[in-house]
Design an enzyme around this catalytic site. Structure first.
Site, PDB file in Angstrom:
ATOM      1  N   LYS A  67       0.882  -1.095   0.049  1.00 61.46           N
ATOM      2  CA  LYS A  67       0.006   0.028   0.229  1.00 61.46           C
ATOM      3  C   LYS A  67       1.085   1.217   0.126  1.00 61.46           C
ATOM      4  CE  LYS A  67      -3.486   2.787  -0.031  1.00 61.46           C
ATOM      5  NZ  LYS A  67      -4.337   3.023   1.199  1.00 61.46           N
TER       6      LYS A  67
ATOM      7  N   LYS B  83      -0.645  11.317   6.325  1.00 60.35           N
ATOM      8  CA  LYS B  83      -0.513  10.342   7.092  1.00 60.35           C
ATOM      9  C   LYS B  83       0.166   9.239   6.350  1.00 60.35           C
ATOM     10  CE  LYS B  83      -3.483   7.271   7.481  1.00 60.35           C
ATOM     11  NZ  LYS B  83      -3.618   6.002   7.227  1.00 60.35           N
TER      12      LYS B  83
END
Length: 298
Positions: A172, A240
């Site tokens: 990811k 983030k």
């Protein structure tokens, strides 16, 4: 007989994912920290729970979709967390994007308690979550992946078992490197087209099915040229993820110059109060640098 499913985290992505589990015929027990977020899906037949432990007590598979590493830790191991309600062999599927290193520790800790875990972060934006067309990259043991396939298939179109615990999170992060790099290239290309007096819609139409084509160009590029910065994924959440990328790269001693620069461009937008805009608002940082504004006559 289908397993009873728990779903924790009904934000931009999670709400659509949980709805697709319902459409697939699962009984879905839901919980969200902001309780009002449960109302729309409960109205469609989902079963509300009082806390993560309550979800786990009624579910053989629990899916998590929350914002960050600490949120996952809290949902799993905090007061009235999943581990307090889960029966032995409960399978936990974490679709959040969090620290790969922390994920490996969570896998180990849960296995010691007789529970199973997959890290299965997602990509495809809010559209993919709503339409059940997400790309899901899965880390964990083969037997757990096989058990989870019915659930994963209800939420995503491309499901890839990429390796052992933590591998899903690492893939990811690769995805996020490519996503933001692509968005920077799209932004520069659109600014070039704007300055050159081109029709931006025709420009995208001309290149989106060739070598320059991408999901980001077709979806986020077309939003950017009409200045629609509605988030499929917010700048704050993108930042983030980029922090996770840069932390992991630092641990490996790997320089990522373009990703580091994009992180700073996004930071400039956060300082302007744009953190809740979609991540394709990156073009606004480049507009500021260039003095060229998409959609203007200049």
């Amino acid at each position: 007989m289908k397993e009873s499913i728990g779903f924790i985290g009904l934000g931009i992505m999670g709400s659509g994912m949980a709805q697709n589990l319902q459409k697939a015929g699962f009984d879905v027990h839901v919980w969200n920290r902001t309780a009002s977020r449960m109302d729309p899906i409960v109205a469609e037949g989902a079963i509300p729970a009082s806390d993560p432990a309550d979800v786990a007590s009624k579910s053989s598979i629990v899916t998590i979709c929350v914002s960050n590493t600490q949120d996952v830790e809290d949902v799993l191991f905090g007061d009235r967390g999943i581990v307090e309600g889960a029966q032995p062999n409960t399978l936990i599927i974490d679709t959040s994007t969090i620290s790969p290193q922390a994920t490996i520790k969570m896998h180990s800790r849960l296995h010691e308690l007789g529970l199973r875990m997959l890290d299965a972060p997602i990509s495809g934006g809010s559209e993919g979550a709503t339409n059940g067309t997400l790309s899901i990259m899965v880390g964990g043991e083969v037997s757990d992946v096989n058990r989870a396939m019915g659930v994963l298939s209800a939420m995503g179109r491309q499901i890839t078992h990429v390796g052992s615990a933590g591998a899903g999170q690492m893939v990811k992060l690769v995805n996020q490197i490519v996503v933001v790099g692509t968005m920077q290239a799209i932004s520069e290309g659109l600014l070039f087209a704007q300055k050159g007096g081109l029709d931006l819609n025709k420009t995208i139409e001309a290149i989106e099915h060739g070598a320059a084509g991408s999901w980001m160009l077709s979806h986020r590029g077309t939003q950017a040229i009409v200045r629609d910065f509605t988030p499929g994924f917010t700048i704050d959440l993108q930042q983030k993820d980029l922090r996770l990328v840069l932390e992991a790269a630092d641990e490996m001693g790997l320089p990522l110059p373009s990703t580091s620069q994009i992180f700073q461009l996004y930071r400039s937008l956060q300082e302007k109060g744009l953190g809740q805009e979609g991540n394709h608002a990156l073009i606004q940082a480049l507009e500021h640098l260039s003095g060229v504004t998409i959609g203007s006559s200049k």
